[in-house]
Structure formats: C-alpha cells, structure tokens
Design an enzyme around this catalytic site. Structure first.
Site, mmCIF file in Angstrom:
data_model
loop_
_atom_site.group_PDB
_atom_site.id
_atom_site.type_symbol
_atom_site.label_atom_id
_atom_site.label_comp_id
_atom_site.label_asym_id
_atom_site.label_seq_id
_atom_site.Cartn_x
_atom_site.Cartn_y
_atom_site.Cartn_z
ATOM 1 N N HIS A 71 -33.539 -0.463 22.465
ATOM 2 C CA HIS A 71 -33.562 0.746 23.286
ATOM 3 C C HIS A 71 -32.573 1.803 22.808
ATOM 4 O O HIS A 71 -32.825 2.993 22.946
ATOM 5 C CB HIS A 71 -33.391 0.387 24.763
ATOM 6 C CG HIS A 71 -34.718 0.082 25.398
ATOM 7 N ND1 HIS A 71 -34.872 -0.564 26.568
ATOM 8 C CD2 HIS A 71 -35.968 0.354 24.962
ATOM 9 C CE1 HIS A 71 -36.162 -0.682 26.839
ATOM 10 N NE2 HIS A 71 -36.848 -0.137 25.872
ATOM 11 N N ARG B 248 -47.061 4.134 31.978
ATOM 12 C CA ARG B 248 -47.074 2.696 31.713
ATOM 13 C C ARG B 248 -46.396 1.996 32.883
ATOM 14 O O ARG B 248 -45.300 2.386 33.282
ATOM 15 C CB ARG B 248 -46.326 2.385 30.417
ATOM 16 C CG ARG B 248 -46.267 0.883 30.157
ATOM 17 C CD ARG B 248 -45.690 0.561 28.821
ATOM 18 N NE ARG B 248 -44.259 0.759 28.779
ATOM 19 C CZ ARG B 248 -43.529 0.597 27.683
ATOM 20 N NH1 ARG B 248 -44.104 0.262 26.552
ATOM 21 N NH2 ARG B 248 -42.228 0.765 27.705
ATOM 22 N N GLU C 52 -50.329 -4.749 22.014
ATOM 23 C CA GLU C 52 -49.085 -5.101 21.328
ATOM 24 C C GLU C 52 -48.924 -6.608 21.162
ATOM 25 O O GLU C 52 -47.866 -7.094 20.783
ATOM 26 C CB GLU C 52 -47.868 -4.478 22.042
ATOM 27 C CG GLU C 52 -47.898 -4.539 23.529
ATOM 28 C CD GLU C 52 -46.830 -3.682 24.218
ATOM 29 O OE1 GLU C 52 -45.945 -3.130 23.545
ATOM 30 O OE2 GLU C 52 -46.882 -3.585 25.456
ATOM 31 N N ASN D 166 -44.302 -1.351 17.931
ATOM 32 C CA ASN D 166 -42.987 -2.022 17.920
ATOM 33 C C ASN D 166 -43.165 -3.496 18.268
ATOM 34 O O ASN D 166 -42.695 -4.387 17.561
ATOM 35 C CB ASN D 166 -42.042 -1.400 18.956
ATOM 36 C CG ASN D 166 -41.875 0.090 18.777
ATOM 37 O OD1 ASN D 166 -42.113 0.599 17.695
ATOM 38 N ND2 ASN D 166 -41.476 0.781 19.830
ATOM 39 N N ASP D 167 -43.874 -3.739 19.380
ATOM 40 C CA ASP D 167 -44.082 -5.132 19.773
ATOM 41 C C ASP D 167 -45.160 -5.794 18.933
ATOM 42 O O ASP D 167 -45.061 -6.982 18.619
ATOM 43 C CB ASP D 167 -44.434 -5.218 21.259
ATOM 44 C CG ASP D 167 -43.176 -5.243 22.116
ATOM 45 O OD1 ASP D 167 -42.269 -6.022 21.785
ATOM 46 O OD2 ASP D 167 -43.091 -4.475 23.084
ATOM 47 N N CYS E 147 -48.478 4.487 20.218
ATOM 48 C CA CYS E 147 -47.251 5.016 20.825
ATOM 49 C C CYS E 147 -46.017 4.291 20.304
ATOM 50 O O CYS E 147 -44.905 4.576 20.726
ATOM 51 C CB CYS E 147 -47.324 4.957 22.345
ATOM 52 S SG CYS E 147 -47.514 3.289 22.979
HETATM 53 C C1 PEP Z 1 -44.165 -0.718 21.543
HETATM 54 O O1 PEP Z 1 -43.988 -1.927 21.734
HETATM 55 O O2 PEP Z 1 -44.524 -0.224 20.438
HETATM 56 C C2 PEP Z 1 -43.943 0.239 22.646
HETATM 57 C C3 PEP Z 1 -44.268 1.522 22.534
HETATM 58 O O3 PEP Z 1 -43.352 -0.259 23.765
HETATM 59 P P1 PEP Z 1 -41.767 -0.496 23.914
HETATM 60 O O4 PEP Z 1 -41.108 -0.062 22.626
HETATM 61 O O5 PEP Z 1 -41.318 0.289 25.105
HETATM 62 O O6 PEP Z 1 -41.718 -1.984 24.122
HETATM 63 MG MG MG Z 2 -43.762 -2.676 23.781
#
Ligand code: PEP
Ligand code: MG
Length: 848
Positions: free
Chosen positions: A461, A605, A697, A720-721, A768
């Site tokens: 984060h 979300r 994800e 990301n996930d 995203c």
């Molecule tokens: C992701 O996982 O790419 C995503 C956008 O969600 P977060 O980074 O908030 O887990």
């Molecule tokens: Mg995520």
C-alpha cells in the site's frame, strides 16, 4: 518408597458436550503442548472455577485464566480459539489475578454471539498445565454441567511427598548450548514460555550467575554463548519435571533449528555488500516510477517527555495495565500480518517482553516509589535495553532494539500520543523502516522528493499511495539505506529500484536535466489529456482512475480521467476504531459520484481486506497463510451484515451517478452468485440498479472467465494480485518484487484468456492493477483486447499519450509477438528496444 495416589476432581467450568482435546482444531491444544485435559462445546456463558485455589493467570484479553490449588495443580481454562485477537471484547473478568477462589465460583463471563461471529471456535479448553503432579487423568464423556460434573478426574502423586520435595532444589546436568548465537531473544522466549508452565521457581545457572528462567530479559542478560554449560535449577512441587524438560529443551536448541540462528554482526556478510550493485548503489523493489535527487531525511521515532511523579500506585498500575493490554492487541494485529516466520517470532518476543517478570518487577518497584506509569516504564525499558547493549554478544546487543521498541509502544499509549505527523523537509528523500498510510497523509502539503522503505514491495500500500501521489519510491530497500546519515545527497530511480549515494556533481546535473525533460514532457501530455483516450487511428480506450475518495476523484477528473475504474473502498474503512455507518458510507460514495456526474462511470469495489490489508475493528482470525485465507469477497460473505450495509450505501449513491459495483478476489462462481443474491435482495427496496462486475485476480477466475461473464456485466483485471497468485510470489516480498512482474508471459496469456471469455458474451474488460499505469505496457494491454485502463492519477496524461502513439493494428501485432515469447526478460527486452526506437522516455535507466 512408592508414591501414594490421591484424587482431585476438576469440575466442568461451563456446561456443554465434552470434546476430546485431540479433536480441538489447534495444534497447541490437540498436541497437548500446554498439558492434557478436555474441551467443552459450551451451552453456558459463565466460566466457573474448576478447582479451589488462586488465580495464577488472567490474560489481558481476558479469554484465558488459570487457577492453582494449594498443592501445586494448575488448571488453565481457555475460551474459544484465537479469541486473544478480540483484545478483551466479549469478555468480562469477574476476578483479578491473585484472587483466592472457591470451586464453582464464577470467574469470567463471555458473549457467545460475539465469539460465534468473530472467533475461530467457541470450544472451551480445560488443561492441567502442571502435569508433573498428575499420575493419571480420566476425562468425562457426553454432557457435563457447569459447577457439578467432574470434567477431569485426576489421580495425583502423593501431595505430601511433592510438598517435601518442594523445598529441595533440583539441578539438571550441565547442557552445552547448541545455538550458534547463544541464548538470544527467540530461544530465550521459548525457554521462558516453557518455564512459565511450571509452578516451581525455575532458574538458569551459568557459572556463578543465576537468573529467572521465566524472564526473557533475564535469560538474555545471562549472555550464554554457544557451547557454554548451562544448568536448570528448580524448586517446587514440579521441580523434577521442570528441570528435566527445560534441560532437554535447551539441549535441543530451544526451538531454533540449525541455520535459523541470526549470524553475529561482526562475522555476517554485510547485506549492503551483498545487495548493492557497486558504485554506491543500494537496491530495492521499484515501487513508484520517476527520478529524484535530494538529501536523505531518516524517519526515526521520537522521544517522549514524561512526568516523574504519578497518581496513586493503584491509578498508575491501572493505566499501565490498560496500556499493556492495548500494546498486546496491537502486536497481535501486526503478527497476524507478519509475512515471514522470523518477523512473527520477533513479535512473539515483543509480546513476552510485555509481561516479562524482570521488567514487571522493575516497573512495580518504581510505581511503589510514587513514580508515574510512563516514567516507570521508560526507566525500566531503557535500563534493560542498556544492560543488553553492554553485553559482549552482538546478537543480544541488537535485541536491545526490541526492548526499546516495546517500551516506545507502551510509552506512546501511556502518553496518549497519536503517532505524530511526519514532517519531511520539502524536497528531501524520506528513508524509513516502514511507513503507514497515516504517515503519508501529510504528504499532500509537504511532499518528499522520493520515499524509500525497508519493508513492503512494489504492490504494497505504501507503493500504491506513492504512485497515486506521483512520488518516486523504492520499497524493500536494503537495510543499508537506514544507516545513511541525514543530509547526505542521493539520487533515487523509482523505476529501477536504485538509490545512488553521494553521486558526483556531473551525474546529479544530468539527472536534474532528465527530470526537467520529463516534467516538460508531462506538461505536453497534460495539455492533451482532457481529450478521450484513443489510439492513433481513433480506436476508443477508456482511461479511468484508481482513487480512494472524492478529493482524489476531483484531481483525477482535472487530470483527464474519464471515470473511476477502481474506488478502493477499504480506505474509507481504515484508520478507524469502528466500522463506518451505512450513512457515512453512502455520503462518501455520493460525494465521489457527484464529482463524476452521470456520464463518467464509477466502479466501487466492495471491501477488500485481509492479506496485507488489516482492519482494526474486524479482527480476522489468525491464519497460517493470510493471503490464501479470508480475503476480499470471502470476508464480506462471512460478515453479511457489514456487506449488506455497504451494498445499501452503494445503491443509495446510484441515482447520483453511473454506479458499478465490483467484487474483489473472486475465485468461484458460487461467490459471485452469493454476492449477487445479497445485492438483489438489497436492491428490492430501491428503484435504481447498478452494473455488477468482478475483479479478475485469482487464476481460477481467469480459467472460468467465460462462465463468470455470463452472469456479470464487466471484469477488471487486478494484475497486482493476479501476478502474485499466478507466480505464487508474495506481492510484498522485497526479494521477489523484481521478478513478480505482470509482463510475465503467463500473466499476459491470462489477460488474453480473460478478454476472450468476456468478449464472447459482449462484456467489457478493464485493467486496474499497477501495470496499467506503465506507459510501456499500454499498447500491450490494448493489443490483448483490454477495453479500459484504470490508472494512478499522475499517470493519466502519460497513459493517454502512449495510447495516441500506437495504432490498433500495431498494438495487436505487439501483443501477439509478446505472448509467444517465453520469459519476462525477453518481453521487457522487446519493449525496451521499441521504446528506444521511438526515443520515448521509459524511465528505466538513470543516464550514465
Ligand atoms: C490488484 O490486485 O491489481 C488490485 C488493483 O487490487 P489491490 O492492489 O487493491 O489489491
Ligand atoms: Mg487486488
């Protein structure tokens, strides 16, 4: 002389059905690590004293207590599993530690509803922790009645013989310590924890020194090294067993497997030498792109002013007890999210330090002299840390930092000090072990030139926030960075994860020129960013923004966002002691919707917590593997009231804007159906509807994308996930951050599969995850068929500019070339070559 057996009935502390201890779903109980006994599935909510005696333990979280009889039998009653995480919520102690109680006397009340909702199990475990006194044990079966039925019938070794033995010290044979670093904090904590399970006084003896084996600090203070002979001395009813078991534990390394011990600093290769790339560079994970130059500003914790004199000893003790309880709750919460075992073990040491007998007795002595709780705490922790610092064992010396850390936590709580706002000199390069989102909240007003943290990775984060603010950042940087002196000049390349120390003047001026060129390019990009996102040949690709609140939504629109593709609603829920009400949530969603108006889409979300995203007021059960446990939509389905309140709040905002709701971390169709059913039920009461989508994800969601697409309106790929789960690489792991790249061929193929599944049913797909904000990746994603890019606000102009440089046909050609490549390096190589052909700045190299 053979010992004569006498019997003792341990009566049921609660009514209910007896469950064998071996069937309790927690190895600590099932493997009888604390002792033998039985569990009860309770039908009453008051814990009665199982034996007459003294309350020897009452945990701060009030979920467990122990009563010891006069002749040394101690019985522990533990309510539920993982109930420590509730921090006392749902429990009311009716007695104090040290109280004398009668058999059957009420000791504790608990709220079965809270436990049923929030704890892993409601089972009440009843364990005899002083096993040495017990010859044999007969647990009851079937149903038991609190205060009446004998739950455990114990045959005891002769009490008189045990009492006689109590006066005689039992001394073990000398044990040569196998631990390479001696008895440092972790093995010391293991020894102290085991020693505390005995009623007897237990000491460790090394030469002429003798220390309390129940105190972590005292054991560390013994400064025992590898190979040194240490004996265990015990006096009391269970002395024989205590001496034998602790000697065995010491001989086995006190829980430290070979190779796990820390290497003393003098001999350890310096990490800086291992992970620096030469030329005074310190490496970490690229977390937020961009170049910066500036002077180092180290963020370290400040000192506290405390009054020496306090109120009455009782008042000060009560304040201290409250602070200790809160500190334990905070540490437990950190432990739940510790990403490696070593970190969790260190936090165990911190928990043990909170109730360390050595520290407690120093504090008690100062309170008795009329000192304030804060003063006593500061003196005791500082004194013990100083003692450790004087030892000649470097590993133990480093543990002084742990003692100071725990002391600082308690002091902050006692002083009622909210973590102070972090004031970074304008333009400095902020270096810190770790930053919290609240540390970064002041960056709107005083922004650092760059941020480097030793913890976290490129998708943590901190990284997401830094990208959102356009601040170059390196996460998981080598700890050598923490030793840099304040004021030293550095260059940070957030795109490569490189910090260069004391660069030559010529290099700095080149970097400054490059930064100026980038800024000029950004201005050009910004001037065209308000036009809709299009490829060179006019193909529409919506460029939306990832935001957390209405303020960021305003910035996004001003920067050219065509909507919000990801409102991370968990940020509305963070940094609060209680859940936001439906009204508060609705007001926040309405505020964002008003900024966007009816045309621009707003994708909210639903709460995405768990994994690396804890929530203070929703204690998720402690999990071996939080990233594979209760995360995202699973948490919402597990807490339907909270989920429904959020859905109602989103629906209340629907008339104001173009609302979409999106479920995170979807792995199965069942989850989608369950979530949609709740949404449909909540929707019955309102006239407005919303579009419904899912984050893609998790690899299973990719594979069944076509199936999911039949029942949803859209997808947004969370790369990301998706990268984390596809490659099985922790997104916060500093050492893996460089390899966990969404431009991996497996991830690219997964994006293609998702698009195919969605388009088959005419549904749109966005991305995203962080990769969408990388201008280099834009033609690849578009070429794979992605319809929308939701990006960090500062990246909007550059992403639109990148789109405008490519025709749709070129994007498709590039994507089909890349998905056929075999490695990330090959893919990145092609992208770098294309970029240099175009003279486009990629932000990937500091000019040499
Ligand atoms: C992701 O996982 O790419 C995503 C956008 O969600 P977060 O980074 O908030 O887990
Ligand atoms: Mg995520």
């Amino acid at each position: 002389m053979p010992e004569r057996a006498v019997t003792l009935d341990v009566i049921a502390p609660v009514s209910g059905v007896v469950v064998p201890l071996a069937a309790v779903p927690d190895p600590v109980f099932a493997r009888k690590m604390m002792g033998d006994g039985a569990a009860i599935d309770p039908t009453s909510a008051e814990v009665l004293a199982p034996v007459a005696g003294t309350v020897t333990q009452l945990h701060e979280a009030q979920h467990a207590l122990a009563v010891a009889t006069g002749d040394g039998v101690e019985v522990l009653v533990h309510v539920g599993l993982d109930t420590v995480a509730l921090g006392g919520r749902g429990f009311t102690a009716l007695v104090r530690k040290g109280a004398r109680v009668e058999r059957g006397q009420p000791l504790l009340r608990f709220d079965p509803e809270i436990l049923a909702r929030e704890a892993r199990s409601l089972l009440v475990e009843v364990v005899v922790t002083s096993g040495a006194r017990v010859e044999s044990m007969e647990p009851a079966r079937g149903t038991v009645k609190a205060g009446e039925t004998a739950l455990l019938r114990l045959a005891l070794k002769d009490a008189a013989a045990a009492a006689a033995a109590a006066g005689e010290p039992v001394l073990s044979a000398p044990v040569a310590l196998p631990n390479p670093a001696g008895l440092h904090a972790r093995p010391a904590a293991v020894v102290a924890a085991r020693a505390k399970q005995f009623v007897s006084d237990v000491r460790l003896v090394r030469g002429p020194s003798e220390v309390n084996a129940k105190s972590v600090v005292a054991i560390m203070g013994l400064s025992a090294r590898r190979g040194e002979p240490v004996r265990v001395k015990a006096v009391g009813p269970d002395a024989e067993t205590a001496a034998a078991e602790l000697a065995k534990l010491l001989a086995e390394g006190a829980g430290e497997a070979p190779g796990e011990a820390p290497v003393p600093t003098e001999t350890a290769p310096r990490l800086a030498e291992v992970r620096t790339a030469g030329r005074g560079e310190i490496l970490g994970a690229p977390a937020s792109p961009g170049l910066a130059t500036g002077k180092v500003f180290q963020h370290r914790h400040g000192a506290f002013d405390v009054a020496e004199r306090g109120g009455s000893a009782e008042e000060e003790r009560a304040r201290l007890d409250r602070a200790v309880r809160e500190a334990a709750r905070q540490i437990e919460a950190l432990k739940q999210h510790a990403y490696d075992r070593q970190r969790a073990q260190i936090l165990d040491v911190h928990l043990a330090l909170l109730e360390d007998p050595g520290l407690v007795s120093s504090i008690d002595g100062l309170l008795a002299e009329g000192k304030s709780a804060a003063f006593a705490c500061r003196e005791a922790f500082a004194g013990h840390a100083a003692k450790l610092e004087r030892l000649d064992n470097p590993v133990l010396r480093e543990r002084a930092a742990d003692v100071r850390d725990v002391g600082r936590r308690l002091l902050a709580l006692l002083a009622g000090v909210e973590p102070a706002e972090l004031l970074v000199p304008e333009g400095a390069v902020l270096v810190a072990e770790e930053l919290t989102p609240s540390d970064m909240s002041g960056f709107d007003r005083r922004r650092p030139a760059a941020v480097c943290t030793a913890r976290g990775g490129s998708t943590s984060h901190v990284a997401i926030l830094a990208r959102g603010m356009g601040i170059p950042a390196i996460c998981g940087i080598d700890e050598a960075a923490l030793a840099l002196p304040d004021g030293i000049e550095v260059v940070v390349d957030g795109s490569r994860g490189v910090l260069r120390v004391s660069p030559e003047e010529g290099f700095v001026s080149q970097v400054r020129e490059r930064i100026a060129r980038q800024a000029a390019q950004r201005e050009v990009d910004a001037s065209t960013a308000l036009a809709p996102g299009r490829t060179r040949d006019g193909h529409r690709v919506e460029v939306a923004a990832n935001v957390r609140n209405a303020r960021e939504a305003r910035e996004a629109v001003a920067a050219g966002a065509e909507g919000v593709g990801l409102l991370r609603s968990e940020f509305l829920f963070e940094g609060r002691a209680t859940a936001p009400s439906e009204e508060e949530q609705a007001a926040s969603y309405v505020a964002v919707a008003e900024v966007l108006g009816k045309e621009r889409p707003l994708v909210v979300r639903t709460l995405d917590v768990g994994g690396d995203k804890p929530l203070p007021y929703l204690p998720l059960p402690r999990e071996e593997n939080p990233f594979l446990g209760m995360r995202g939509i699973r948490v919402s389905l597990e807490h339907p009231e909270m989920f429904r309140a959020q859905l109602r709040a989103i629906l209340r905002a629907a008339p104001v804007g173009n609302l979409h709701v999106m479920f995170p971390m979807v792995a199965t169709l069942d989850e989608v159906r369950a979530a949609k059913e709740m949404l449909a039920e909540e929707q019955e009461a309102v006239t407005h509807s919303v579009k419904v989508g899912a984050m893609i994800e998790v690899p299973s969601a990719v594979v069944i994308a076509e199936v999911l697409a039949r029942e949803l309106d859209f997808f947004s790929i969370g790369t990301n996930d998706l990268t984390q789960y596809a490659l099985a690489m922790d997104r916060n792991h500093p050492k893996l951050a460089g390899i966990a790249d969404a431009m991996n061929p497996a991830v690219l193929r997964m994006i293609a599969m998702t698009v195919e599944g969605a388009h088959e049913h005419g549904k749109w797909v966005g991305v995203c995850g962080g990769i969408a904000s990388d201008p280099v990746a834009v033609p690849v994603l578009v070429g794979l068929g992605v319809d929308e890019l939701s990006v960090d606000v500062p990246a909007i102009p550059a992403v639109k500019a990148a789109l405008a440089r490519w025709s749709m046909e070129e994007c498709a050609g590039l994507a089909s070339e890349l998905v056929r490549l075999r490695t990330t390096a090959e893919i990145r190589g092609v992208l770098a070559a294309r970029a240099s052909e175009e003279g486009e700045f990629q932000g990937r190299r500091i000019p040499a």
